[in-house]
Design a protein around this motif. Structure first.
Motif, mmCIF file in Angstrom:
data_model
loop_
_atom_site.group_PDB
_atom_site.id
_atom_site.type_symbol
_atom_site.label_atom_id
_atom_site.label_comp_id
_atom_site.label_asym_id
_atom_site.label_seq_id
_atom_site.Cartn_x
_atom_site.Cartn_y
_atom_site.Cartn_z
ATOM 1 N N TYR A 33 0.975 -1.219 0.050
ATOM 2 C CA TYR A 33 0.110 -0.035 0.270
ATOM 3 C C TYR A 33 0.881 1.101 -0.095
ATOM 4 O O TYR A 33 1.071 1.717 1.098
ATOM 5 N N HIS A 52 -12.498 4.774 -0.313
ATOM 6 C CA HIS A 52 -12.695 3.447 -0.247
ATOM 7 C C HIS A 52 -11.645 2.756 0.854
ATOM 8 O O HIS A 52 -11.461 1.433 0.918
ATOM 9 N N LYS A 55 -13.458 0.421 3.417
ATOM 10 C CA LYS A 55 -13.919 -1.082 2.589
ATOM 11 C C LYS A 55 -12.504 -1.755 2.519
ATOM 12 O O LYS A 55 -12.474 -3.027 2.682
ATOM 13 N N ASN A 56 -11.338 -1.088 2.257
ATOM 14 C CA ASN A 56 -10.241 -2.108 1.842
ATOM 15 C C ASN A 56 -9.526 -2.357 3.271
ATOM 16 O O ASN A 56 -8.992 -3.625 3.235
ATOM 17 N N LEU A 59 -11.690 -5.671 3.988
ATOM 18 C CA LEU A 59 -11.513 -6.772 2.991
ATOM 19 C C LEU A 59 -10.007 -7.472 3.531
ATOM 20 O O LEU A 59 -10.071 -8.722 3.632
ATOM 21 N N TYR A 63 -9.314 -11.791 6.622
ATOM 22 C CA TYR A 63 -8.482 -12.692 6.508
ATOM 23 C C TYR A 63 -8.246 -13.449 8.187
ATOM 24 O O TYR A 63 -8.031 -14.645 8.235
ATOM 25 N N MET A 137 -7.166 -17.187 8.468
ATOM 26 C CA MET A 137 -5.933 -17.563 9.051
ATOM 27 C C MET A 137 -5.941 -17.127 10.640
ATOM 28 O O MET A 137 -6.469 -16.245 11.306
ATOM 29 N N ILE B 518 -9.199 3.099 -10.195
ATOM 30 C CA ILE B 518 -10.160 2.053 -10.265
ATOM 31 C C ILE B 518 -11.515 2.629 -10.998
ATOM 32 O O ILE B 518 -11.362 3.841 -11.254
ATOM 33 N N ILE B 552 -14.844 -10.668 -5.411
ATOM 34 C CA ILE B 552 -13.999 -10.091 -4.212
ATOM 35 C C ILE B 552 -12.975 -10.940 -3.875
ATOM 36 O O ILE B 552 -13.126 -12.390 -3.638
ATOM 37 N N ARG B 553 -11.881 -10.547 -3.206
ATOM 38 C CA ARG B 553 -11.036 -11.304 -2.501
ATOM 39 C C ARG B 553 -11.821 -12.289 -1.347
ATOM 40 O O ARG B 553 -12.350 -11.689 -0.423
ATOM 41 N N GLU B 578 -14.270 -4.995 -5.835
ATOM 42 C CA GLU B 578 -13.020 -4.250 -5.188
ATOM 43 C C GLU B 578 -13.104 -2.680 -5.472
ATOM 44 O O GLU B 578 -13.629 -2.496 -6.642
ATOM 45 N N GLN B 579 -12.463 -1.939 -4.607
ATOM 46 C CA GLN B 579 -12.311 -0.688 -5.012
ATOM 47 C C GLN B 579 -10.893 -0.261 -4.413
ATOM 48 O O GLN B 579 -10.823 0.853 -4.076
ATOM 49 N N ASP B 580 -9.965 -1.228 -4.825
ATOM 50 C CA ASP B 580 -8.754 -0.726 -4.362
ATOM 51 C C ASP B 580 -7.731 -0.911 -5.663
ATOM 52 O O ASP B 580 -7.983 -1.835 -6.791
ATOM 53 N N LEU B 628 -5.568 -16.104 -0.801
ATOM 54 C CA LEU B 628 -6.393 -17.304 -0.977
ATOM 55 C C LEU B 628 -6.943 -17.273 -2.475
ATOM 56 O O LEU B 628 -8.105 -17.834 -2.539
#
Ligand SMILES: [Cu+2]
Lengths: 196, 656
Positions: A33, A52, A55-56, A59, A63, A137, B518, B552-553, B578-580, B628
């Motif tokens: 990043y 975002h 959101k990221n 995401l 994990y 994980m 994006i 999405i991931r 995704e928005q990255d 993953l």
């Protein structure tokens, strides 16, 4: 109006800056990043620093089984009300009260801010430790306990591949200045009282 | 006579080969001690960015490649005229219409000359245009996304070579035909070429806001071969110059028959005059059939429209709009210097370089000093328009670029070198060998009033011993020279995609800050988009099935689908949630007769799968997206045609 009361007036108004500027920021740095992920914490809202980001962060955090950062938390109703009430009290004191009241307001604000910080810590702790048992994980600390992903309350800390930073922003500065000025108003008022 | 010429050329090339050996010997000894120094000049440290973007045409690959200068690193191959399995361009349902033409779906072309849009004579970095040479087309690439967003076919044209150069406010992109053909096309004897075939020079207007292209008019010229072109600029803004060959109008064995005239022409076209004529209702609308394909960034989908007419202009109807400047001998490149005064016509078979003067041209026109006419178009006297010539600079001059400091750089194909010379004095200042057989060269901003005269890139057709061998075909290449000093210095060789024809370059800072990271999900107007997992569904309509899928991931939604039957047409409409930045996902389906889809954040793409065998078939993510990634997969159950398996879909639960 006395000089000390004017200072107290400003002190009472300064925390309103929390409605204009973010209180706190949590930043997550990692090589992948180049523009770090970051969220601002306002008195009544979480917001993206870059589009975002939240959101990221969600995401990425899923994990390890962390919950999604909620849209809203109860504190977003309590904190603004608290600030409006304490500002109101501060204003009354500035117009009507004598210097001793300035000190009481100062103590009140320090107590409330500490409570706020404690609440923030609890929230962070829950967010970082209350993990989904089906997490993709799982990491353990060297002592065998389940690893938490709590960002620091204040300062910087390594969390897995991220370096997390947690620091106050302009809103907190306004609050802090307001609190400090009430103490200053108290001393100015006290000095004036002794001289007269 | 011809044999003598050939013989002389052979001897001369041999001599030049010897002298270039000497040259290279010299430069080798120089680079020996200073090699480290040279390497530093092209070294871009890890994490740092190149100073310039270079857009190098992909030639017969039909694409456009993006390089960094001075490092020579390849960043991207932008699919333009050819299908590209890597990016699904021309394979997915959204971009298939981009390759539609009046000849049907043509998934290939020969891309030659990129040119970046300009404002006020300076490169603005908004769009880049490139021509399809084989099935005449012009494409526009949006430089915020580096994606082809528009392609317009050019009717009445063949071998779209003298394009796609832009005027100084991007008023027009030009498309001149290399081959003259019957206009309109018809069945006729080839031997009746002379006088009957025509050459169309198309002026394609560009909407200043959106860049949308439209053929404003076609100038129907005599049946020569229109080779290359350049816009006037500065004082000659409003004019366009086209080199011609085959003014003999031969239709067979052109290497001989088109090399008979001592001089061919540069056609000077006053497009402002024709534009005025057209705006006042001039010209003839004639039936035509050509495709206009536009990609919409909001729907992520292209549409193809067939256009049915085109406005043509007979040059004789607009007196004073077109003149011929005699230019020796089969001129190829046609290059205008940044001031707009000098028009360089590189005669491939000429020993000298011919430079015309715009001022002298206007003067000769004013005084009506004509040497005659060709099909009614006035021919000016060679001497009246000649500014000067560079005497014996090399063999086989092709193309010239300018550094904005009064110097010109010309490539010589036969003697394989770049020669630097001075405008006005016409003296040769420096020369450097190329490895080998150089075609075009490029200075960033070279086709504008403001070149960044720091580097020149030479584009070579042959490389032989320059790289590790890879079978009979060796890569074509580009060479980078530092031209900031008095002497040119070779810095770097780097391989290129396809055969590099021409290139356009500009400072990175013009494009980099506007680069899109994006697509915003909320702006996605794709008719089959699913903007959240809640929106996903499978819809049957007769034998057609539409799957609204998200990614999405690290999962697809849905990832279990049942009720598909053999013989169905199954459309996978897949939206990347995704928005990255730089997090695309891929998807492909076993047995699909198409490529995988590589879908950018916020984008929707579609591929068609027609299952031919019953079974349970997997699909998976084709782009390593996350920790993953391997788990990013799903199944489709395919039942026999007459089965009544109900349509079901799910994520995270067993269907039954
Ligand atoms: Cu993936």
């Amino acid at each position: 109006m006395k000089k000390s009361n004017i200072i107290m007036l400003i002190a009472a108004l300064l925390p309103l800056g929390l409605f204009l500027f973010p209180l706190w920021r949590i930043t997550l740095e990692a090589p992948q990043y180049p523009i770090p992920l970051a969220m601002n914490i306002h008195i009544n809202d979480f917001s993206d620093v870059h589009p975002h980001d939240i959101k990221n962060i969600n995401l990425m955090n899923h994990y390890v089984g962390m919950k999604y950062i909620p849209e809203a938390i109860p504190e977003f109703k309590i904190f603004p009300a608290g600030i409006i009430i304490t500002t109101f009290i501060g204003l009354i004191i500035a117009f009507k009260g004598n210097y001793k009241w300035f000190l009481y307001w100062f103590v009140l604000m320090v107590l409330l801010s500490s409570a706020g910080m404690y609440d923030f810590y609890i929230w962070e702790h829950d967010y970082g430790h209350n993990l989904d048992p089906k997490a993709i994980m799982k990491f353990t600390n060297p002592d065998g306990t389940v690893m938490g992903f709590q960002p620091p309350l204040f300062g910087s800390k390594d969390i897995l591949n991220f370096r997390a930073h947690s620091y106050p922003r302009l809103g907190a500065l306004f609050l802090g200045l307001g609190i400090a000025m009430s103490l200053f108003a108290y001393f100015v008022g006290k000095k004036h009282y002794k001289n007269s | 006579m011809k044999n003598i010429l050939k013989l002389t050329l052979t001897i001369l090339s041999a001599l030049v080969a010897l002298t270039s050996c000497n040259n290279s010997g010299k430069s080798d000894s120089r680079s020996g001690a200073l090699a480290g120094n040279v390497a530093e000049k092209v070294y871009v440290a890890p994490g740092e960015h190149d100073e310039f973007y270079a857009f190098i045409s992909g030639g017969f690959s039909g694409q456009l490649s993006v390089y960094g200068l001075p490092s020579g690193r390849l960043f991207k191959v932008i699919p333009v005229f050819s299908q590209d399995a890597e990016k699904a361009y021309g394979y997915n349902e959204e971009t298939k219409p981009m390759l539609n033409t009046s000849h049907g779906f043509v998934p290939w072309d020969d891309s030659h000359h990129p040119d970046i849009s300009q404002t006020g004579g300076e490169i603005d970095g908004r769009w880049i245009f490139i021509n399809g040479n084989n099935t005449p087309r012009i494409a526009k690439i949006d430089l915020s996304t580096f994606e082809t967003t528009e392609i317009i076919e050019v009717p009445n044209s063949a071998g779209n070579h003298s394009s796609s150069f832009v005027t100084e406010n991007t008023e027009y992109v030009v498309a001149g035909t290399r081959f003259s053909v019957p206009v309109p096309q018809k069945d006729m004897p080839i031997s009746e070429y002379k006088g009957n075939f025509k050459g169309a020079l198309s002026f394609i207007s560009v909407d200043p806001e959106h860049g949308h292209m439209d053929i404003k008019f076609q100038l129907i010229m005599p049946g020569f071969d229109y080779d290359l072109s350049h816009p006037g600029r500065g004082k000659s803004h409003g004019w366009f110059f086209f080199t011609t060959y085959n003014s003999e109008e031969a239709s067979t064995l052109l290497e001989v028959n088109a090399s008979q005239n001592d001089k061919d022409f540069i056609a000077a076209v006053n497009w402002k005059k024709i534009e005025e004529y057209v705006n006042n209702g001039g010209g003839t609308m004639v039936p035509a059939n050509y495709a206009h394909n536009i990609y919409d960034e909001d729907t992520h989908t292209a549409t193809s429209t067939m256009k049915k007419e085109v406005l043509t202009v007979n040059p004789l109807d607009v007196p004073g709009a077109v003149y011929f400047l005699p230019t020796p001998k089969s001129p190829h490149g046609c290059d205008v210097d940044p001031t707009g005064e000098y028009i360089v016509g590189n005669g491939k078979l000429s020993a000298n370089l011919t430079v015309h003067s715009f001022t002298k041209m206007l003067d000769a026109i004013e005084n009506k000093k004509f040497a005659g006419d060709a099909y009614g178009i006035p021919i000016l006297n060679f001497e009246d328009v000649l500014a000067g010539s560079v005497e014996q600079p090399g063999l086989g001059p092709l193309h010239t670029e300018f550094d904005g400091k009064g110097n010109a750089y010309t490539t010589f194909f036969i003697s394989s070198e770049v020669v630097k010379w001075k405008l006005g004095t016409w003296e040769v200042v420096d020369r450097q060998p190329c490895y080998y057989s150089v075609g075009h060269l490029m200075i960033p901003g070279g086709n504008s009033q403001k070149p960044w005269g720091k580097y020149v890139v030479a584009m070579n057709k042959i490389t032989k011993d320059r790289y590790l061998p890879t079978g009979p075909e060796v890569t074509q290449s580009a060479q980078l020279y530092d031209i900031s000093g008095d002497k040119m210095e070779l810095l770097l060789d780097f391989p290129t995609i396809g055969e590099p024809h021409y290139a356009a370059g500009c400072p990175a800072d013009l494009i980099k800050p506007r680069s899109k990271k994006i697509f915003k999900l909320e702006d996605n107007k794709h008719p089959f988009a699913a903007k959240s997992e809640a929106d996903t569904k499978v819809v049957r309509d007769g034998k057609t099935v539409h799957i609204y899928m998200t990614m999405i991931r690290s999962h697809f939604s849905p990832d279990n689908i049942e009720g598909i039957k053999v013989g169905d047409k199954v459309y996978f409409h897949v939206t990347n949630l995704e928005q990255d930045y730089d997090v695309p996902h891929g998807v492909s389906m076993i047995g699909a007769n198409t490529s995988e889809l590589l879908i950018m954040p916020g984008q929707t793409e579609t591929f068609l799968w027609e299952p031919k065998q019953e079974g349970v078939w997997p699909f998976y993510c084709t782009d390593f997206c996350s920790a993953l990634h391997q788990e990013m997969q799903g199944y489709v159950r395919v039942s026999p045609t007459n089965a009544n398996t109900p349509l079901k879909w799910s994520l995270g639960e067993d269907i039954e």
